[in-house]
Design a protein around this motif. Structure first.
Motif, mmCIF file in Angstrom:
data_model
loop_
_atom_site.group_PDB
_atom_site.id
_atom_site.type_symbol
_atom_site.label_atom_id
_atom_site.label_comp_id
_atom_site.label_asym_id
_atom_site.label_seq_id
_atom_site.Cartn_x
_atom_site.Cartn_y
_atom_site.Cartn_z
ATOM 1 N N ASP A 39 46.176 35.493 33.875
ATOM 2 C CA ASP A 39 46.755 36.474 34.806
ATOM 3 C C ASP A 39 48.140 36.919 34.336
ATOM 4 O O ASP A 39 48.483 38.095 34.386
ATOM 5 C CB ASP A 39 46.928 35.845 36.204
ATOM 6 N N LYS A 67 35.039 37.725 46.193
ATOM 7 C CA LYS A 67 35.596 38.811 45.373
ATOM 8 C C LYS A 67 34.508 39.638 44.708
ATOM 9 O O LYS A 67 34.661 40.825 44.478
ATOM 10 C CB LYS A 67 36.499 38.227 44.295
ATOM 11 N N ASP A 105 37.346 43.273 43.404
ATOM 12 C CA ASP A 105 38.807 43.382 43.340
ATOM 13 C C ASP A 105 39.346 42.437 42.278
ATOM 14 O O ASP A 105 38.913 41.294 42.202
ATOM 15 C CB ASP A 105 39.427 43.030 44.690
ATOM 16 N N PHE A 106 40.282 42.939 41.520
ATOM 17 C CA PHE A 106 40.833 42.122 40.451
ATOM 18 C C PHE A 106 42.218 41.559 40.799
ATOM 19 O O PHE A 106 42.761 40.757 40.078
ATOM 20 C CB PHE A 106 40.950 42.916 39.142
ATOM 21 N N ASP A 107 42.791 42.027 41.917
ATOM 22 C CA ASP A 107 44.138 41.536 42.254
ATOM 23 C C ASP A 107 44.043 40.061 42.635
ATOM 24 O O ASP A 107 43.174 39.674 43.392
ATOM 25 C CB ASP A 107 44.797 42.248 43.435
ATOM 26 N N ASN A 108 44.939 39.298 42.102
ATOM 27 C CA ASN A 108 44.916 37.866 42.403
ATOM 28 C C ASN A 108 45.983 37.463 43.390
ATOM 29 O O ASN A 108 46.001 36.360 43.883
ATOM 30 C CB ASN A 108 45.091 37.060 41.121
ATOM 31 N N VAL A 109 46.889 38.350 43.631
ATOM 32 C CA VAL A 109 47.940 38.010 44.587
ATOM 33 C C VAL A 109 48.011 39.063 45.667
ATOM 34 O O VAL A 109 47.737 40.234 45.439
ATOM 35 C CB VAL A 109 49.329 37.889 43.915
ATOM 36 N N TYR A 110 48.379 38.599 46.830
ATOM 37 C CA TYR A 110 48.570 39.528 47.928
ATOM 38 C C TYR A 110 49.899 40.232 47.695
ATOM 39 O O TYR A 110 50.872 39.600 47.288
ATOM 40 C CB TYR A 110 48.583 38.734 49.233
ATOM 41 N N GLY A 131 44.080 37.990 46.374
ATOM 42 C CA GLY A 131 44.447 36.571 46.371
ATOM 43 C C GLY A 131 43.492 35.797 47.261
ATOM 44 O O GLY A 131 42.277 35.890 47.107
ATOM 45 N N SER A 181 39.619 40.579 32.459
ATOM 46 C CA SER A 181 40.363 41.103 33.614
ATOM 47 C C SER A 181 39.855 40.512 34.924
ATOM 48 O O SER A 181 40.578 40.457 35.914
ATOM 49 C CB SER A 181 40.245 42.633 33.692
ATOM 50 N N ASN A 182 38.588 40.119 34.933
ATOM 51 C CA ASN A 182 37.991 39.566 36.155
ATOM 52 C C ASN A 182 38.264 38.088 36.344
ATOM 53 O O ASN A 182 38.008 37.547 37.415
ATOM 54 C CB ASN A 182 36.473 39.738 36.113
ATOM 55 N N MET A 183 38.747 37.439 35.281
ATOM 56 C CA MET A 183 38.974 35.990 35.378
ATOM 57 C C MET A 183 40.164 35.692 36.269
ATOM 58 O O MET A 183 41.135 36.426 36.276
ATOM 59 C CB MET A 183 39.235 35.408 33.991
ATOM 60 N N ASN A 184 40.044 34.610 37.010
ATOM 61 C CA ASN A 184 41.163 34.218 37.872
ATOM 62 C C ASN A 184 41.795 32.940 37.355
ATOM 63 O O ASN A 184 41.721 31.892 37.986
ATOM 64 C CB ASN A 184 40.674 34.009 39.308
ATOM 65 N N LYS A 215 46.311 39.573 31.031
ATOM 66 C CA LYS A 215 45.870 40.733 31.819
ATOM 67 C C LYS A 215 46.800 41.949 31.776
ATOM 68 O O LYS A 215 46.329 43.083 31.667
ATOM 69 C CB LYS A 215 45.641 40.323 33.277
#
Lengths: 299, 223
Positions: free
Chosen positions: A230, B187, B192-197, A159, A222-225, A234
């Protein structure tokens, strides 16, 4: 003919194809280039990763840049490319036989189509595992020999949060074993996908390119934010779970931020990722069997 | 005539009181400094727990070496250890090594004790320290708490706890709070692909720019 014999034949065929060795050569070259680059100028990379921290903390960067850290960096980069190398062999499994005109000959033997497909599938998995062992040898064992050992630093962005985790030296090896095991499952999805496409082609280029394209496109998505992606896209892409091996290195901490030996931050996430990957393997394999059993073999 | 005399007398008395108080404070500082000056060198083993929001690191085993007049080195046995750059400020000798003017700040109740507050202003323009505030236990002649503002490293605070080495003025535990920069990496560098902590992890955003090092001294070898 027993399954074991069939598997031996398939492995023999794989070993005789020159393309099999492209993957081993590519992995060796990439890892050696990485190791040379880091040996020559790794401090600059460390400074880049530690930007901002350098002003507030002192750190023995040479000690931090040890074999365990190197292996993580190499895997982080390489495990995105390895699916392409796996597709090179698995995509050729059925289509290669069709191209050479040997598929009809094999199917005229008293062996079931399921057994043939399973033998090809298992042989491709064995090839993948041998490739991973080769990669482990070069990226971990050789890196430890060149750079030495020590506690491992893991840099992470989740995040909006960037963080650095430190894993004690005696808490690392099992994580690598688990990570390579996870990678084997993740790459088996690629094997299943390549074999699936291999059923529809009469030369191996088509299935190989198709598999690679799917992996690339899905990886980019998968790399897009983007929040909509998401949430809605994903979770359904297998590529979102290919990097799940990193979860073994996200160590859990106490409330004070002290890492807990032998722990993982989110074991449920790894378990669910593995379940999803196994579901992909199962679905692709069963669909492949269904199609292969009913397929008119014209070549 | 009387109208002129009274304010003059008051002013003289005030100056006298201030001078006497400054003398008191100077003599107190001198006593604290002398106590520390008796130590030519020491070596101590201990542990250091560094806390800052973005670092998840284990408690480090450290070796602290001091040599007169104000050389302090903190080394780790672990190999990979994040040492706060300003941590050598835990040596009070460093503060006392500069020429300074001491100002009495009265008394304050800290940790259930009445402590004398003394502000030290360096007389040299070159000094990195701008102001140090010391909270001194007058009975034991030890500094129990301090706050130091520097030109380059911001403000750091110290809380010192004493035990069996109090006669040397050496603490058993020092909690050192310091300023640090926030940490952000792109990033793309970590892939890293996680978007949330993760939800089960709490992040204290107030601790992104503030670090804390807690040093526990286990054994001293003095002189």
């Amino acid at each position: 003919m027993s399954m074991r014999k069939l598997l031996e034949i398939e492995l023999f065929k794989i070993s005789k194809r020159p393309r099999t060795y492209i993957s081993f050569a590519a992995i060796s070259a990439i890892v050696l280039i990485f190791q040379f680059a880091f040996k020559a100028d790794g401090e600059n990379y460390m400074n880049l990763m530690l930007q901002g921290i350098n002003d507030s903390f002192q750190l023995d960067k040479q000690h931090a840049m040890n074999g365990y850290f190197m292996c993580y960096i190499i895997l982080n980069t390489l495990l995105v490319q390895v699916p392409i190398l796996v597709a090179l062999v698995a995509g050729d499994a059925i289509s290669g036989e069709a191209n050479m005109g040997t598929l009809r000959l094999i199917l005229s033997k008293p062996i079931s189509r399921t057994e043939i497909l399973m033998a090809k599938f298992l042989a491709s998995i064995m090839y993948t595992i041998i490739l991973l062992i080769w990669m482990a040898f070069f990226s971990l064992i050789l890196s430890l020999w060149i750079f030495g050992s020590g506690d491992m630093l893991v840099f992470r962005v989740a995040g909006e949060v960037s963080q650095i985790m430190q894993i004690a030296q005696d808490d690392i090896v099992w994580r690598y074993l688990a990570a390579f095991g996870y990678a084997a499952v993740a790459l088996t999805v690629i094997v299943s996908l390549a074999i699936f496409f291999s059923l529809f082609a009469e030369n191996s280029i088509g299935p190989i390119i198709t598999t690679i394209c799917i992996v690339l496109v899905f990886t980019i998505v998968s790399n897009m934010n983007i929040p909509v992606i998401d949430k809605n896209v994903k979770p359904f892409l297998f590529t979102s779970y290919l990097v799940g091996w990193k979860g073994f290195f996200y160590i859990a901490t106490t409330e004070d931020g002290i890492p807990i030996k032998g722990s993982m931050e989110n074991i449920q996430s790894i378990q669910s990722s593995l379940m999803i990957l196994f579901a992909h393997i199962g679905a692709l394999l069963l669909t492949s069997m269904y199609i292969f059993k009913r397929k008119d073999i014209l070549s | 005539m009387n109208n002129v005399k009274i304010p003059t007398l008051l002013a003289i008395s005030a100056l006298f009181v201030l001078h006497a108080s400054a003398q008191d404070v100077n003599s107190l500082i001198k006593k604290v400094k002398n106590k520390l000056d008796n130590i030519k060198k020491y070596e101590a083993t201990g542990t250091m727990k560094t806390s800052i929001a973005y670092l998840k690191i284990p408690i480090a085993k450290v070796k602290i070496q001091y040599k007169k007049p104000n050389e302090l080195a903190i080394k780790s046995n672990n190999g990979v250890t994040f040492l706060p750059k300003s941590v050598d400020a835990i040596s009070l000798q460093k503060i006392f090594s500069n020429d300074f003017t001491a100002i009495d700040g009265g008394t304050e109740k800290v940790k259930q004790k009445i402590l004398r507050v003394v502000r030290l202003l360096p007389t040299s323009q070159q000094s990195n320290i701008v102001l140090s505030t010391l909270y001194i236990n007058e009975a034991d002649l030890v500094v129990e708490k301090s706050s130091t503002t520097t030109k380059d490293e911001g403000t750091y605070e110290m809380d010192l706890q004493y035990g069996k080495y109090i006669q040397f003025g050496l603490p058993d535990r020092v909690t050192f709070t310091f300023n640090a920069k926030d940490y952000k990496i792109p990033k793309g560098l970590t892939l890293d692909f996680d978007n949330v902590y993760p939800k089960n992890q709490k992040i204290d955003k107030t601790m992104l720019n503030k670090g804390k090092a807690e040093i526990v001294f286990q054994q001293y070898a003095i002189n």
